[in-house]
Design a protein around this motif. Structure first.
Motif, PDB file in Angstrom:
ATOM      1  N   ASP A  45     -27.296 -52.858 -15.241  1.00 23.80           N
ATOM      2  CA  ASP A  45     -27.307 -54.092 -14.468  1.00 23.80           C
ATOM      3  C   ASP A  45     -27.110 -55.300 -15.371  1.00 23.80           C
ATOM      4  O   ASP A  45     -27.864 -55.502 -16.327  1.00 23.80           O
ATOM      5  N   ASN A  46     -26.095 -56.100 -15.052  1.00 23.57           N
ATOM      6  CA  ASN A  46     -25.857 -57.376 -15.723  1.00 23.57           C
ATOM      7  C   ASN A  46     -25.728 -57.193 -17.235  1.00 23.57           C
ATOM      8  O   ASN A  46     -26.433 -57.826 -18.024  1.00 23.57           O
ATOM      9  N   VAL A  47     -24.796 -56.317 -17.631  1.00 23.58           N
ATOM     10  CA  VAL A  47     -24.567 -56.049 -19.045  1.00 23.58           C
ATOM     11  C   VAL A  47     -23.061 -55.954 -19.287  1.00 23.58           C
ATOM     12  O   VAL A  47     -22.322 -55.438 -18.450  1.00 23.58           O
ATOM     13  N   LEU A  90     -23.470 -50.892 -36.751  1.00 20.36           N
ATOM     14  CA  LEU A  90     -22.357 -50.376 -35.949  1.00 20.36           C
ATOM     15  C   LEU A  90     -22.382 -50.900 -34.525  1.00 20.36           C
ATOM     16  O   LEU A  90     -21.341 -50.989 -33.871  1.00 20.36           O
ATOM     17  N   GLY A  91     -23.573 -51.215 -34.029  1.00 21.13           N
ATOM     18  CA  GLY A  91     -23.706 -51.714 -32.668  1.00 21.13           C
ATOM     19  C   GLY A  91     -24.986 -52.515 -32.526  1.00 21.13           C
ATOM     20  O   GLY A  91     -25.885 -52.425 -33.369  1.00 21.13           O
ATOM     21  N   LEU A  92     -25.041 -53.301 -31.460  1.00 20.64           N
ATOM     22  CA  LEU A  92     -26.213 -54.150 -31.232  1.00 20.64           C
ATOM     23  C   LEU A  92     -26.359 -54.410 -29.738  1.00 20.64           C
ATOM     24  O   LEU A  92     -25.367 -54.680 -29.057  1.00 20.64           O
ATOM     25  N   TYR A  93     -27.588 -54.314 -29.261  1.00 19.70           N
ATOM     26  CA  TYR A  93     -27.912 -54.692 -27.883  1.00 19.70           C
ATOM     27  C   TYR A  93     -28.670 -56.000 -27.926  1.00 19.70           C
ATOM     28  O   TYR A  93     -29.664 -56.127 -28.643  1.00 19.70           O
ATOM     29  N   GLU A  94     -28.198 -56.981 -27.165  1.00 23.95           N
ATOM     30  CA  GLU A  94     -28.897 -58.256 -27.024  1.00 23.95           C
ATOM     31  C   GLU A  94     -29.169 -58.478 -25.551  1.00 23.95           C
ATOM     32  O   GLU A  94     -28.241 -58.483 -24.742  1.00 23.95           O
ATOM     33  N   GLY A  95     -30.425 -58.640 -25.218  1.00 19.64           N
ATOM     34  CA  GLY A  95     -30.753 -58.890 -23.828  1.00 19.64           C
ATOM     35  C   GLY A  95     -32.169 -58.481 -23.506  1.00 19.64           C
ATOM     36  O   GLY A  95     -32.997 -58.270 -24.392  1.00 19.64           O
ATOM     37  N   THR A  96     -32.421 -58.357 -22.223  1.00 20.08           N
ATOM     38  CA  THR A  96     -33.723 -57.944 -21.723  1.00 20.08           C
ATOM     39  C   THR A  96     -33.573 -56.554 -21.105  1.00 20.08           C
ATOM     40  O   THR A  96     -32.872 -56.401 -20.101  1.00 20.08           O
ATOM     41  N   PRO A  97     -34.202 -55.543 -21.698  1.00 20.65           N
ATOM     42  CA  PRO A  97     -34.073 -54.190 -21.149  1.00 20.65           C
ATOM     43  C   PRO A  97     -34.528 -54.135 -19.693  1.00 20.65           C
ATOM     44  O   PRO A  97     -35.381 -54.917 -19.256  1.00 20.65           O
ATOM     45  N   LEU A  98     -33.948 -53.203 -18.972  1.00 21.21           N
ATOM     46  CA  LEU A  98     -34.293 -53.052 -17.556  1.00 21.21           C
ATOM     47  C   LEU A  98     -35.792 -52.872 -17.351  1.00 21.21           C
ATOM     48  O   LEU A  98     -36.341 -53.357 -16.362  1.00 21.21           O
ATOM     49  N   GLY A 136     -30.593 -67.229 -13.066  1.00 26.00           N
ATOM     50  CA  GLY A 136     -29.886 -67.926 -14.127  1.00 26.00           C
ATOM     51  C   GLY A 136     -29.692 -67.137 -15.404  1.00 26.00           C
ATOM     52  O   GLY A 136     -29.293 -67.704 -16.416  1.00 26.00           O
ATOM     53  N   SER A 137     -29.936 -65.844 -15.398  1.00 28.54           N
ATOM     54  CA  SER A 137     -29.804 -65.042 -16.609  1.00 28.54           C
ATOM     55  C   SER A 137     -28.348 -64.727 -16.916  1.00 28.54           C
ATOM     56  O   SER A 137     -27.589 -64.333 -16.025  1.00 28.54           O
TER      57      SER A 137
END
Length: 114
Positions: free
Chosen positions: A26-28, A44-52, A62-63
């Protein structure tokens, strides 16, 4: 490997995600960047955000989308051939999507995805 070929490998890796899991994302957005952040050049990779698992009922107001980055040049630097790049991209994509679902590095390591 060209940037277009690398992006195709990322697309192919995303296509391998089971439909049930992909539907739950969702929303990624998944992005390819050439260079990793300067403070972690071998990433090699990166996740930025708020996990589900951490999103509250007012989270979406507004995210901006979460972002998964897959870094091309660091991946190419550790791989010897195209097949190895494709395999590493697939592992990286799964690893970062797992973070979107709230799975941390310790658990990923235990599952063999770190």
């Amino acid at each position: 490997m060209t940037r277009d070929e690398f992006e195709d490998a990322v697309r192919d890796a995303l296509d391998e995600i089971p439909e049930e899991l992909a539907a739950m994302m969702d929303n990624v957005v998944v992005l390819v960047e050439d260079e990793a952040p300067a403070d972690e050049p071998e990433l090699l990779g990166l996740y930025e955000g708020t996990p589900l698992t951490e999103r509250g009922e007012f989270w979406a107001a507004g995210s901006l989308p979460d972002r998964i980055f897959v870094y091309r040049l660091p991946t190419l630097a550790i791989c010897e051939d195209r097949d190895e790049v494709v395999e590493e991209v697939a592992i990286t994509v799964v690893h970062e999507i797992a973070h979107h679902f709230g799975i941390d590095d310790d658990r990923l390591h235990a599952l063999g995805w770190a």
